[in-house]
Write a protein that holds these residues in place. Structure first.
Motif, PDB file in Angstrom:
ATOM      1  N   ASN A   1      -0.862  -3.902  -5.053  1.00  0.00           N
ATOM      2  CA  ASN A   1      -1.115  -4.148  -6.476  1.00  0.00           C
ATOM      3  C   ASN A   1      -0.105  -5.142  -7.007  1.00  0.00           C
TER       4      ASN A   1
ATOM      5  N   ILE B   1      -6.255   2.353  -6.316  1.00  0.00           N
ATOM      6  CA  ILE B   1      -5.670   1.039  -6.085  1.00  0.00           C
ATOM      7  C   ILE B   1      -6.534  -0.089  -6.593  1.00  0.00           C
ATOM      8  N   ASP B   2      -7.827   0.187  -6.781  1.00  0.00           N
ATOM      9  CA  ASP B   2      -8.744  -0.864  -7.222  1.00  0.00           C
ATOM     10  C   ASP B   2      -8.785  -1.008  -8.742  1.00  0.00           C
TER      11      ASP B   2
ATOM     12  N   PRO C   1      -5.527  -5.073  -8.376  1.00  0.00           N
ATOM     13  CA  PRO C   1      -5.428  -5.042  -6.917  1.00  0.00           C
ATOM     14  C   PRO C   1      -5.249  -6.462  -6.350  1.00  0.00           C
TER      15      PRO C   1
ATOM     16  N   PRO D   1      -7.994  -4.232  -0.766  1.00  0.00           N
ATOM     17  CA  PRO D   1      -6.706  -4.553  -1.373  1.00  0.00           C
ATOM     18  C   PRO D   1      -5.561  -4.231  -0.434  1.00  0.00           C
TER      19      PRO D   1
ATOM     20  N   ARG E   1      -1.511   3.885 -10.579  1.00  0.00           N
ATOM     21  CA  ARG E   1      -2.334   3.662  -9.380  1.00  0.00           C
ATOM     22  C   ARG E   1      -2.768   4.987  -8.788  1.00  0.00           C
TER      23      ARG E   1
ATOM     24  N   LEU F   1       0.811  -1.209   0.000  1.00  0.00           N
ATOM     25  CA  LEU F   1       0.000   0.000   0.000  1.00  0.00           C
ATOM     26  C   LEU F   1       0.850   1.267   0.000  1.00  0.00           C
TER      27      LEU F   1
ATOM     28  N   SER G   1      -6.228  -9.054  -3.626  1.00  0.00           N
ATOM     29  CA  SER G   1      -7.320  -9.298  -2.689  1.00  0.00           C
ATOM     30  C   SER G   1      -7.515 -10.795  -2.536  1.00  0.00           C
TER      31      SER G   1
END
Length: 654
Positions: A189, A155-156, A176, A186, A150, A107, A178
């Motif tokens: 990436n 981020i998604d 992302p 998330p 990003r 992140l 997940s």
């Protein structure tokens, strides 16, 4: 221009026009259609290239999401499964999924884990002149681009696009990290993809039926079209250029790929031959060549047919027409076919018969008239005469026909006649002309002619026609009357009227030329005694003898005049006192010899001569005559002498 040439210039332009129209139509219709088809084929190849790139990106995205949205990947980012990379992301695994790199970002944008299996640096396809120095530079560039993407999309965001890093094109996918259900927030990436090296570029090339080149963007693009992405397309931004034609043989189109930030990344150049267009041109060329050959063959057949059925007959008719001479009254055209040319020949024969009848009638009329008739061409050559003209001039017709009229006139009169012809041609009116004509026996006769213009059916001058009348008797009578008016009937010298007019004319000429003029006034001494002693007949004979001597003494005998009785005058131009005095002495010597008249010897008659000069003694005719008369009376005081006029001077009062 002959009829054959006219037919040639009639058919050849028509054939050329037909071939020209066929060529233009083929260019406008057929070749333009082939060109549109070539354009469509190139556009189809561009669409195929886009679909292929989109398919590769979707495959990469699907593979990336299978790792990013996976419970093991999620646990790995939480610090669990430390051997996750060794078990699942070893080089063999990357080779199987066709990835050259896999990067896990947390992140905070730090690299949590990564795996690389790139091709050798020399095998990389580099756009531009500068090659990357190391994989580290490529790695840093990819990570920086991923962080920018990003930051821009969040981020998604799930991204699949073609990018250029350090001049190397890259098929990049990002998504992302997940759990398998995608229900957890998330933790970072996953970035994965592969470089487009020479081998992969050849693979893309093999899927496209055109020549492909990968180029860096070259600045602003004008007249390019923005393509909307298709359903489910992974390509973010594509622009396509208008088609360009290169050297008439090839066509070219460009695709500009951009990233999700709106930045141009990669330029794809597609070049394809205009195969259909060139095949069409060859086919049209063959068609036009065959059409031209067929047209020339048809033209030749038509020309041969016209030559056999029409031109030869027209040529033969023309020769027969040309062979018809004025004296060949029985010659006719021989064509008797039952078509338009044969009908024309029959009508021409009937016309010739009517024309010969008319010419015979006209010739009979012309031969019966008493006046001469003639026809001339524009150059003055005699074309026709009648019997009266030949008899009038004393020439046979063969000596006149086809000869110039100038042979009948003097040089001066022929030039005057030519001027009259020119004036008549310019004015269009009839003109008369009178002059002495040279007869066949060499004598001259006076004739008057009146002629008019002849024109053809188009109004062009073809010559002159006229009537010739013999006016010799009239001219002789007029000359006789003129001689009676100006000639002394006894001596044949000019009379008083002739002297007055000649003196006036001589004075005007002398004044214009600023010259001199001498007048001699002669009177016979004791002439009355001749009449009294011998009679008037002897007196008249003496006057004739004196007149003849005076004429013989003058260089210009026509300048001697008898005024009446025993008075004579003589005019001498361009002469002063000395010349006039010498002439007077010559006259005295000529008249000094006694006259022998029918056995009579007359030796007592002598002349007295008075001389007056212009402008010394007088300024006009009357004054000059008075001055000469006064000088003559001075001479009579002495007799048999000449006296020059001396103006009287006024004596001063005493």
């Amino acid at each position: 221009m002959t009829l054959r040439k006219r037919l040639f210039w009639l058919f050849v332009p028509l054939l050329a026009l037909a071939l020209g129209i066929a060529f233009v139509l083929s260019q406008q219709l057929i070749l333009s259609r082939f060109d549109r088809q070539d354009h469509a084929l190139l556009s189809a190849e561009a669409e195929r290239l886009r679909i292929q790139l989109d398919h590769s990106l979707k495959r990469n995205l699907d593979l990336l999401l299978s790792f990013a949205q996976w419970d093991d990947s999620y646990d790995f980012m939480q610090g669990l499964h430390p051997e996750f990379m060794r078990r699942n992301m070893d080089p063999e695994a990357l080779r199987q999924v066709n990835f050259d790199f896999v990067i896990y970002l947390d992140l905070q944008g730090r690299v949590y884990a990564e795996q690389w299996l790139p091709p050798d640096l020399p095998d990389l396809l580099v756009l531009g002149q500068q090659r990357p120095g190391s994989y580290q530079a490529l790695r840093d560039g990819i990570i920086q681009l991923g962080l920018r993407l990003r930051q821009n999309s969040g981020i998604d965001a799930i991204k699949g696009q073609v990018v250029v890093v350090q001049g190397v094109p890259v098929m990049l996918a990002m998504g992302p990290i997940s759990n398998s259900q995608g229900s957890m927030p998330p933790l970072g990436n996953l970035i994965a993809g592969h470089f487009i090296d020479g081998e992969r570029a050849e693979q893309i090339q093999s899927e496209v039926n055109a020549t492909l080149r990968l180029l860096p963007p070259d600045g602003a693009q004008t007249d390019w079209v923005q393509l909307a992405p298709g359903n489910g397309s992974s390509l973010t931004e594509i622009q396509i250029s208008p088609r360009q034609v290169l050297d008439g043989q090839r066509q070219q189109m460009f695709l500009l790929l951009g990233n999700s930030l709106g930045e141009p990344e990669l330029l794809l150049e597609l070049t394809k031959e205009r195969r259909l267009y060139h095949q069409g041109r060859k086919a049209i060329g063959i068609f036009l060549a065959l059409s031209s050959t067929a047209g020339l063959l048809v033209l030749l057949l038509i020309y041969l047919g016209l030559d056999h059925w029409i031109l030869r007959r027209v040529s033969r008719m023309n020769q027969e027409f040309a062979a018809i001479a004025p004296n060949s009254s029985t010659q006719r055209l021989s064509d008797s076919n039952h078509d338009e040319i044969g009908q024309l020949a029959r009508e021409a024969n009937r016309m010739l018969e009517r024309l010969e009848q008319s010419e015979t009638r006209d010739r009979q009329i012309l031969d019966t008239i008493q006046d001469g008739y003639y026809e001339l061409d524009p150059q003055g050559i005699i074309l026709a005469t009648n019997r009266a003209l030949c008899q009038m001039l004393g020439y046979p017709s063969q000596e006149l026909l086809q000869h110039s009229f100038a042979q009948l006139l003097t040089l001066e009169d022929s030039q005057r006649a030519r001027q009259l012809f020119i004036q008549a041609r310019e004015s269009g009116k009839s003109t008369s002309f009178a002059a002495p004509f040279r007869r066949g026996n060499g004598s001259l006769g006076y004739y008057e002619t009146r002629f008019s213009l002849m024109h053809d059916s188009q109004g062009q001058l073809t010559g002159y026609r006229g009537i010739l009348i013999d006016i010799s008797d009239q001219v002789a009578y007029q000359n006789q009357l003129l001689d009676m008016a100006y000639r002394d009937p006894l001596t044949g010298l000019g009379n008083r009227k002739a002297f007055a007019e000649q003196l006036k004319s001589a004075l005007e000429q002398t004044q214009q030329q600023r010259g001199r003029l001498a007048l001699l006034y002669l009177d016979l001494d004791r002439f009355k005694e001749v009449n009294d002693r011998f009679g008037h007949d002897v007196g008249d004979a003496l006057l004739q003898n004196i007149a003849e001597r005076l004429r013989g003494a003058m260089r210009q005998p026509d300048r001697v005049y008898r005024l009446g009785g025993d008075e004579f005058t003589l005019l001498l131009q361009d002469a002063g006192a000395e010349v006039a005095q010498k002439l007077a002495e010559r006259l005295l010597a000529a008249l000094a010899t006694p006259a022998e008249l029918n056995g009579l010897r007359i030796d007592f008659v002598t002349p007295s001569i008075g001389i007056a000069l212009f402008p010394e003694h007088a300024q006009d005719a009357e004054s000059l005559i008075k001055a000469a008369d006064s000088a003559m009376y001075e001479a009579k005081r002495t007799r048999n002498c000449a006296h020059l006029h001396r103006p009287q001077t006024l004596s001063s009062p005493s």
